[in-house]
Design a protein around this motif. Structure first.
Motif, mmCIF file in Angstrom:
data_model
loop_
_atom_site.group_PDB
_atom_site.id
_atom_site.type_symbol
_atom_site.label_atom_id
_atom_site.label_comp_id
_atom_site.label_asym_id
_atom_site.label_seq_id
_atom_site.Cartn_x
_atom_site.Cartn_y
_atom_site.Cartn_z
ATOM 1 N N THR A 125 -11.116 -8.387 29.022
ATOM 2 C CA THR A 125 -11.862 -9.612 28.717
ATOM 3 C C THR A 125 -11.215 -10.355 27.564
ATOM 4 O OG1 THR A 125 -13.863 -8.365 29.290
ATOM 5 C CG2 THR A 125 -14.161 -10.531 28.251
ATOM 6 N N MET A 126 -10.833 -9.615 26.529
ATOM 7 C CA MET A 126 -10.248 -10.235 25.346
ATOM 8 C C MET A 126 -8.838 -10.747 25.636
ATOM 9 S SD MET A 126 -11.740 -7.666 22.412
ATOM 10 C CE MET A 126 -11.665 -8.868 21.077
ATOM 11 N N ALA A 127 -8.113 -10.048 26.517
ATOM 12 C CA ALA A 127 -6.803 -10.542 26.943
ATOM 13 C C ALA A 127 -6.961 -11.853 27.710
ATOM 14 C CB ALA A 127 -6.111 -9.490 27.811
ATOM 15 N N ALA A 128 -8.003 -11.926 28.538
ATOM 16 C CA ALA A 128 -8.266 -13.166 29.269
ATOM 17 C C ALA A 128 -8.640 -14.301 28.313
ATOM 18 C CB ALA A 128 -9.380 -12.946 30.293
ATOM 19 N N ASP A 129 -9.304 -13.976 27.211
ATOM 20 C CA ASP A 129 -9.582 -14.988 26.183
ATOM 21 C C ASP A 129 -8.283 -15.569 25.654
ATOM 22 O OD1 ASP A 129 -12.281 -14.376 26.423
ATOM 23 O OD2 ASP A 129 -12.362 -13.185 24.580
ATOM 24 N N ALA A 130 -7.335 -14.688 25.343
ATOM 25 C CA ALA A 130 -6.045 -15.140 24.810
ATOM 26 C C ALA A 130 -5.323 -16.041 25.809
ATOM 27 C CB ALA A 130 -5.176 -13.929 24.447
ATOM 28 N N VAL A 131 -5.327 -15.634 27.067
ATOM 29 C CA VAL A 131 -4.681 -16.444 28.098
ATOM 30 C C VAL A 131 -5.417 -17.771 28.272
ATOM 31 C CG1 VAL A 131 -4.132 -16.550 30.564
ATOM 32 C CG2 VAL A 131 -3.707 -14.452 29.273
ATOM 33 N N GLY A 132 -6.736 -17.742 28.106
ATOM 34 C CA GLY A 132 -7.508 -18.974 28.199
ATOM 35 C C GLY A 132 -7.118 -19.992 27.141
ATOM 36 N N ILE A 133 -6.729 -19.498 25.968
ATOM 37 C CA ILE A 133 -6.244 -20.400 24.922
ATOM 38 C C ILE A 133 -4.949 -21.072 25.376
ATOM 39 C CG2 ILE A 133 -5.344 -20.510 22.561
ATOM 40 C CD1 ILE A 133 -7.238 -18.151 21.927
ATOM 41 N N LEU A 134 -4.048 -20.297 25.963
ATOM 42 C CA LEU A 134 -2.818 -20.883 26.488
ATOM 43 C C LEU A 134 -3.143 -21.921 27.562
ATOM 44 C CD1 LEU A 134 -0.557 -17.694 26.862
ATOM 45 C CD2 LEU A 134 -0.738 -19.257 24.905
ATOM 46 N N ASP A 135 -4.108 -21.611 28.431
ATOM 47 C CA ASP A 135 -4.502 -22.557 29.471
ATOM 48 C C ASP A 135 -4.997 -23.866 28.865
ATOM 49 O OD1 ASP A 135 -3.911 -20.719 31.442
ATOM 50 O OD2 ASP A 135 -5.980 -20.020 31.656
ATOM 51 N N HIS A 136 -5.796 -23.751 27.811
ATOM 52 C CA HIS A 136 -6.356 -24.944 27.171
ATOM 53 C C HIS A 136 -5.257 -25.888 26.691
ATOM 54 C CE1 HIS A 136 -9.017 -27.398 24.643
ATOM 55 N NE2 HIS A 136 -8.079 -27.307 23.725
ATOM 56 N N PHE A 137 -4.182 -25.325 26.156
ATOM 57 C CA PHE A 137 -3.095 -26.139 25.617
ATOM 58 C C PHE A 137 -2.014 -26.448 26.657
ATOM 59 C CE2 PHE A 137 -4.797 -24.327 21.641
ATOM 60 C CZ PHE A 137 -4.950 -25.493 20.913
ATOM 61 N N GLY A 138 -2.201 -25.958 27.877
ATOM 62 C CA GLY A 138 -1.202 -26.205 28.902
ATOM 63 C C GLY A 138 0.098 -25.463 28.646
ATOM 64 N N ILE A 139 0.006 -24.299 28.023
ATOM 65 C CA ILE A 139 1.183 -23.488 27.711
ATOM 66 C C ILE A 139 1.369 -22.455 28.821
ATOM 67 C CG2 ILE A 139 2.207 -21.858 26.070
ATOM 68 C CD1 ILE A 139 0.452 -23.219 23.904
ATOM 69 N N ASP A 140 2.447 -22.565 29.558
ATOM 70 C CA ASP A 140 2.684 -21.663 30.684
ATOM 71 C C ASP A 140 3.017 -20.252 30.231
ATOM 72 O OD1 ASP A 140 2.258 -23.681 32.558
ATOM 73 O OD2 ASP A 140 4.363 -24.282 32.574
ATOM 74 N N GLN A 141 3.868 -20.140 29.198
ATOM 75 C CA GLN A 141 4.300 -18.837 28.725
ATOM 76 C C GLN A 141 4.387 -18.841 27.203
ATOM 77 O OE1 GLN A 141 8.005 -18.654 31.125
ATOM 78 N NE2 GLN A 141 7.139 -16.783 32.003
ATOM 79 N N ALA A 142 4.177 -17.671 26.611
ATOM 80 C CA ALA A 142 4.196 -17.579 25.149
ATOM 81 C C ALA A 142 4.691 -16.208 24.723
ATOM 82 C CB ALA A 142 2.796 -17.831 24.582
ATOM 83 N N HIS A 143 5.011 -16.122 23.449
ATOM 84 C CA HIS A 143 5.357 -14.854 22.810
ATOM 85 C C HIS A 143 4.071 -14.314 22.190
ATOM 86 C CE1 HIS A 143 9.565 -15.855 23.439
ATOM 87 N NE2 HIS A 143 9.284 -17.064 22.990
ATOM 88 N N ILE A 144 3.631 -13.153 22.645
ATOM 89 C CA ILE A 144 2.344 -12.604 22.224
ATOM 90 C C ILE A 144 2.580 -11.597 21.104
ATOM 91 C CG2 ILE A 144 0.188 -11.573 22.994
ATOM 92 C CD1 ILE A 144 0.936 -14.168 24.445
#
Length: 306
Positions: free
Chosen positions: A107-126
């Motif tokens: 669930t918390m990992a999905a939260d992090a990915v949701g932040i990327l979705d909000h900003f339109g960021i396809d990929q990131a360094h976690i």
């Protein structure tokens, strides 16, 4: 070398976004088009615990940096209802029994990915520290296409046989609830003195403790996050097949999540680099900000080149 301090002027207006039916508080620094380093904080801690000088070091190396409060911490959404019984959860986890939790690390990992979705960021360094490193690992496991590189800082795979904290360090996690602001700050500083190693900086730790208390202290949140960790269980076997450029960072003097946990994580994830800092406990001391930022940059370059 020194870096310009992070401009925190935007913190006077609390930035909130809707993610997975909750609200997440975040801060975003650097150019929108720069490679993104998403910083995931540890258990019970707020995003502001990431040292601003360390954030500046990442900015200097060309990253866009986003940090955020996990659910049940800081200014993000708090779970409703009574917190889970940490003692019962721990006993069940040790016995290998299933743990019932309001949510999991997934669930918390999905939260992090949701932040990327909000900003339109396809990929990131976690980049995650401690409990945040566990969340970061799950992001890489369950959202591989969104991850350019993984940095796991003083964290672990969840193998209970490897996790052997000192009794003194473990006691800091179960200290009685303080009755006043002064007691809460003193307790935080005392706990950090136990866990932070020989590079412990009392002035810095005190300032962080005061800021955390005044900004959004939520002591019940750790119980929900502990339940999420216990319900998720051991990730070791899943991590053996992880195909992500990975950096594992650990302090030689960490008494809470000992060095053996970092060594085990690096040995488990194929091709992972292990960087061990002397004098470092369960924190990121100022002395090591430059080298840590360099190491994250180097693993990021490997991820960008794939």
């Amino acid at each position: 070398m020194s870096w310009p301090p992070v401009d925190l002027a935007r913190s006077t207006v609390v930035p909130i976004i809707a993610v997975n039916d909750i609200e997440i508080c975040y801060e975003d620094f650097g150019p929108d088009r720069a490679p993104t380093a998403l910083l995931v904080m540890g258990m019970g801690a707020q995003m502001t615990v990431w040292p601003t000088g360390f954030v500046s070091a990442l900015l200097e190396r060309g990253f866009r940096v986003i940090r955020f409060d996990n659910r049940d911490s800081g200014l993000s959404t708090k779970s409703v209802g009574d917190p889970p019984d940490v003692g019962a959860i721990t006993a069940a986890a040790v016995a290998g029994e299933p743990v019932d939790a309001p949510y999991t690390l997934s669930t918390m990992a999905a939260d992090a990915v949701g932040i990327l979705d909000h900003f339109g960021i396809d990929q990131a360094h976690i980049v995650g520290q401690s409990f945040g490193g566990m969340i970061a690992q799950v992001v890489a496991l369950e959202h591989r296409d969104r991850v350019l590189s993984l940095t796991s800082i003083f964290s672990m795979t969840g193998d209970p046989e490897v996790f052997q904290p000192t009794p003194e360090a473990l006691e800091t996690m179960f200290a009685p609830e303080p009755e006043s602001k002064a007691e809460a700050i003193a307790q935080s500083v005392a706990g950090s003195r136990v866990t932070h190693g020989s590079l412990f900086d009392e002035a810095e730790v005190t300032a962080v403790a005061i800021e955390s208390y005044e900004r959004g202290r939520h002591p019940l949140g750790s119980a929900f996050q502990t339940a999420a960790m216990a319900a998720t269980g051991d990730r070791t076997e899943r991590l053996r097949s992880l195909d992500v450029p990975t950096l594992v960072v650990h302090g030689r003097e960490d008494p809470l999540i000992p060095l053996a946990c970092g060594e085990h994580t690096a040995a488990t994830i194929p091709g992972a680099d292990l960087v061990v800092f002397g004098g470092m406990g369960h924190d990121i001391p100022k002395l090591h900000w430059p080298a840590l930022a360099d190491a994250i940059y180097n693993i990021a370059v490997r991820g960008e080149d794939r």
